[in-house]
Write a protein that holds these residues in place. Structure first.
Motif, short mmCIF file in Angstrom:
data_model
loop_
_atom_site.label_atom_id
_atom_site.label_comp_id
_atom_site.label_asym_id
_atom_site.label_seq_id
_atom_site.Cartn_x
_atom_site.Cartn_y
_atom_site.Cartn_z
N VAL A 236 45.16 15.66 -32.65
CA VAL A 236 45.95 16.36 -33.66
C VAL A 236 44.98 16.95 -34.68
N LEU A 237 45.15 18.25 -34.99
CA LEU A 237 44.20 18.95 -35.86
C LEU A 237 44.84 19.42 -37.16
N THR A 238 44.08 19.31 -38.22
CA THR A 238 44.30 20.10 -39.43
C THR A 238 43.05 20.98 -39.54
N ASN A 239 43.24 22.29 -39.40
CA ASN A 239 42.06 23.15 -39.27
C ASN A 239 41.84 24.03 -40.50
N LEU A 240 40.86 24.88 -40.41
CA LEU A 240 40.49 25.77 -41.51
C LEU A 240 41.20 27.11 -41.44
N SER A 241 42.23 27.20 -40.58
CA SER A 241 42.93 28.46 -40.39
C SER A 241 44.43 28.36 -40.67
N GLY A 242 44.86 27.24 -41.29
CA GLY A 242 46.25 27.16 -41.72
C GLY A 242 47.16 26.32 -40.88
N LEU A 243 46.63 25.53 -39.96
CA LEU A 243 47.46 24.61 -39.17
C LEU A 243 47.26 23.20 -39.71
N TYR A 244 48.37 22.51 -39.92
CA TYR A 244 48.32 21.17 -40.52
C TYR A 244 49.01 20.17 -39.60
N ARG A 245 48.25 19.11 -39.23
CA ARG A 245 48.77 18.04 -38.37
C ARG A 245 49.38 18.65 -37.09
N TYR A 246 48.59 19.49 -36.46
CA TYR A 246 49.03 20.28 -35.30
C TYR A 246 48.73 19.52 -34.00
N ARG A 247 49.75 19.30 -33.19
CA ARG A 247 49.58 18.63 -31.91
C ARG A 247 48.98 19.61 -30.90
N THR A 248 47.78 19.30 -30.42
CA THR A 248 47.12 20.21 -29.49
C THR A 248 47.59 20.03 -28.05
N GLY A 249 48.07 18.83 -27.69
CA GLY A 249 48.41 18.54 -26.30
C GLY A 249 47.22 18.12 -25.47
N ASP A 250 46.02 18.12 -26.06
CA ASP A 250 44.81 17.72 -25.34
C ASP A 250 44.65 16.20 -25.39
N ILE A 251 44.49 15.60 -24.22
CA ILE A 251 44.28 14.16 -24.14
C ILE A 251 42.78 13.91 -23.95
N ILE A 252 42.21 13.14 -24.87
CA ILE A 252 40.78 12.84 -24.80
C ILE A 252 40.60 11.32 -24.70
N LYS A 253 39.43 10.92 -24.22
CA LYS A 253 39.08 9.50 -24.15
C LYS A 253 37.85 9.27 -25.02
N ILE A 254 37.92 8.27 -25.87
CA ILE A 254 36.79 7.95 -26.75
C ILE A 254 35.74 7.20 -25.92
N VAL A 255 34.57 7.81 -25.77
CA VAL A 255 33.48 7.21 -25.00
C VAL A 255 32.66 6.28 -25.87
N ASN A 256 32.47 6.68 -27.11
CA ASN A 256 31.71 5.85 -28.05
C ASN A 256 32.11 6.21 -29.47
N ASN A 257 32.02 5.24 -30.35
CA ASN A 257 32.36 5.43 -31.74
C ASN A 257 31.46 4.52 -32.56
N ASN A 258 30.40 5.10 -33.13
CA ASN A 258 29.44 4.28 -33.84
C ASN A 258 28.89 5.01 -35.05
N ILE A 259 27.83 4.51 -35.61
CA ILE A 259 27.27 5.09 -36.83
C ILE A 259 26.79 6.53 -36.63
N ASN A 260 26.51 6.88 -35.36
CA ASN A 260 26.03 8.23 -35.05
C ASN A 260 27.15 9.23 -34.86
N GLY A 261 28.40 8.76 -34.84
CA GLY A 261 29.52 9.67 -34.69
C GLY A 261 30.49 9.24 -33.61
N VAL A 262 31.47 10.12 -33.34
CA VAL A 262 32.47 9.89 -32.30
C VAL A 262 32.12 10.77 -31.10
N PHE A 263 32.14 10.16 -29.91
CA PHE A 263 31.82 10.87 -28.68
C PHE A 263 33.00 10.71 -27.72
N PHE A 264 33.39 11.82 -27.09
CA PHE A 264 34.60 11.78 -26.28
C PHE A 264 34.44 12.63 -25.03
N GLU A 265 35.34 12.43 -24.09
CA GLU A 265 35.45 13.32 -22.94
C GLU A 265 36.88 13.79 -22.80
#
Length: 535
Positions: A358-387
């Motif tokens: 779900v995105l709130t972007n810089l172009s005027g969309l707020y809490r917008y459901r993208t429909g994209d399903i992602i899987k979190i591969v890693n989530n640590n101090i270096n950031g979030v990584f997904f596929e």
């Protein structure tokens, strides 16, 4: 990373508090994520459509206070074409791509050592640099046009120069092959989709003799739809007989690992792809061998989300400064259940879990459901990584055409008017002979099956999809998608192939969507009959 993302949300709310949407949902009174979550609703395109239509007609300060640069025109994967606003603010944020992606870092570093190193873009953008761009464009056109105008894109690095912006050329693969044959110093082959590069090599394998002959004669094949500018450019390129002889001999040896043989300095292949394109990736490997692949970015018309972190894998770094992110938990075992009430921000996501983005972007969309399903591969101090896993409700997306279930249903309703008594149908797609192809399986009554003209049905199915999906039509006209294939069978055979129970009381679904793996197993069984009737 959480702090960075919350800062983006804070800035968006502050900058847009006096817009019509901001006043409606009291942006000025929101001070944290919990309040944002309570005040502003989860939304989809239809929720924003009335606002966007007003913005498209010239009204300001509706959804966003940032200046609108253009509107992104989508392919209509939800059954309707969408026009997504794109602001200058978003474009400036996305320009970070030119600094962080593997392909651009490689070009900069290599050209420090060898100024002769060139890149080639497989594809063209339908924009005339001498004219003002259209009010709406594809997202790739909008971004790259603005990258060029903002001096983030150096056309001198490309062997085809300004021809990468050419709305008047359809046979771009012929044009690209001509350029590539003559240039020995290609260091990067890039595209929007990796599929385009597969198409390029497939075309080169089939037509290299003809193209080399045209180069020697100094003649453009009259059947090719090229702009006058493109024709003049190709004919102005100098060539050496030594280079042509070399390319010819290498091609005659076969096309296994042809990329590294034709271009000794080739360092990288780059384009959007994912693990879901398993057959495309296998087919491409024939041509590129062990040359590293960079999957570049992940995003959509609503916003660029991630950038690739390593060659030859499909894992992306979630860019915290591009959008504010939320996540709806998704479970394959509960795929029909909508877990929207369980939505969380970055702070709550877990490794190895799947989420709808779900995105709130810089172009005027707020809490917008993208429909994209992602899987979190890693989530640590270096950031979030997904596929990327898949897109909810998406049926077929071989080359960016995004043909939806809704569109196929419309097509089949029209087909049913012409072929009455269709019992059931199944649709799937796969890479066949190195080109993306749609397959339609129809179950018909015994007394009707033998009276059907397969050629007419194929043409009708093709035409109907073209009418429903303009990107599909565009790709078909470029031969980037092959003609669909049709199989007719009686109910008994259909049920046997698709393992459908014959209990008449069962719920008879109007469609049966095939996975690529299942489709290829079916095609193996049909291989002999397919070759005989070419259907």
């Amino acid at each position: 990373m959480t702090e960075t993302n919350l800062e983006i949300l804070k800035n968006i709310l502050e900058d847009n508090k006096n817009t019509e949407y901001g006043k409606k949902y009291k942006f000025s009174e929101i001070s944290n994520y919990a309040e944002y979550k309570n005040n502003v609703p989860i939304s989809n395109y239809n929720d924003f459509k009335p606002y966007i239509e007003r913005m498209y007609n010239g009204e300001d300060n509706i959804l966003t206070s940032y200046p609108i640069e253009t509107f992104n025109c989508t392919s209509g994967s939800e059954g309707q074409q969408k026009f997504i606003p794109l602001t200058r603010k978003a474009i400036d944020a996305y320009s970070i791509i030119t600094e962080t992606t593997n392909r651009n870092k490689l070009v900069r570093e290599y050209r420090k050592q060898n100024q002769k190193g060139k890149r080639i873009l497989i594809g063209i953008y339908g924009i005339d640099l001498n004219k003002n761009p259209d009010k709406y464009m594809l997202v790739s056109e909008a971004l790259n046009f603005n990258f060029y105008k903002s001096n983030y894109m150096n056309l001198d690095e490309y062997i085809e120069g300004s021809l990468i912006f050419d709305p008047y050329t359809s046979d771009y693969l012929y044009e690209k092959a001509w350029c590539a044959i003559l240039e020995e110093n290609i260091i990067l082959i890039e595209s929007i989709y990796m599929y385009d590069i597969l198409q390029f090599f497939n075309m080169l394998e089939k037509n290299y003799k003809e193209i080399i002959s045209d180069i020697r004669k100094g003649e453009i094949n009259p059947d090719k739809k090229l702009s006058k500018k493109a024709k003049n450019f190709l004919l102005s390129l100098k060539y050496s007989e030594e280079r042509l002889n070399f390319v010819e001999k290498e091609c005659e040896k076969g096309f296994e690992d042809i990329a590294s043989r034709l271009w000794k300095n080739l360092k990288l292949i780059s384009g959007i792809s994912s693990k879901s394109f398993i057959y495309e990736n296998k087919a491409l490997k024939k041509y590129i061998g062990n040359i590293p692949k960079d999957v570049f970015t992940f995003g959509s018309s609503e916003g660029i989300v991630g950038t690739s972190i390593e060659d030859n894998n499909y894992i992306y770094y979630l860019q915290p400064s591009f959008n504010f992110y939320e996540f709806i938990p998704y479970s394959e075992s509960e795929s029909e259940k909508d877990n929207v009430n369980d939505i969380i921000d970055i702070n709550g996501i877990e490794k190895n879990k799947m989420y709808e983005l779900v995105l709130t972007n810089l172009s005027g969309l707020y809490r917008y459901r993208t429909g994209d399903i992602i899987k979190i591969v890693n989530n640590n101090i270096n950031g979030v990584f997904f596929e990327f896993c898949f897109r909810k409700n998406l049926l077929i997306n071989i080359a960016g055409e995004k043909t939806s279930v809704n569109q196929i249903e419309k097509v089949m309703r029209k087909m049913d008017e012409i072929i009455p008594n269709i019992i059931e149908f199944s649709v799937g797609s796969t890479i066949y002979d190195n080109v993306g192809t749609y397959f339609l399986f129809l179950s018909l009554p015994d007394n009707q099956k033998n009276n059907i003209n397969l050629e007419e049905i194929k043409n009708l199915f093709d035409l109907m999809i073209c009418k429903e999906n303009h990107i599909y039509e565009y790709l078909r006209n470029l031969n980037a998608l092959g003609e669909p294939k049709i199989f007719l069978m009686d109910k008994e055979k259909y049920n046997k192939i698709f393992k459908i129970k014959t209990d008449e009381k069962r719920h008879n679904k109007s469609k049966f969507i095939l996975s690529e793996n299942f489709l290829n197993k079916i095609l193996q069984n049909f291989k002999k009959s397919y070759k005989n009737n070419n259907s």
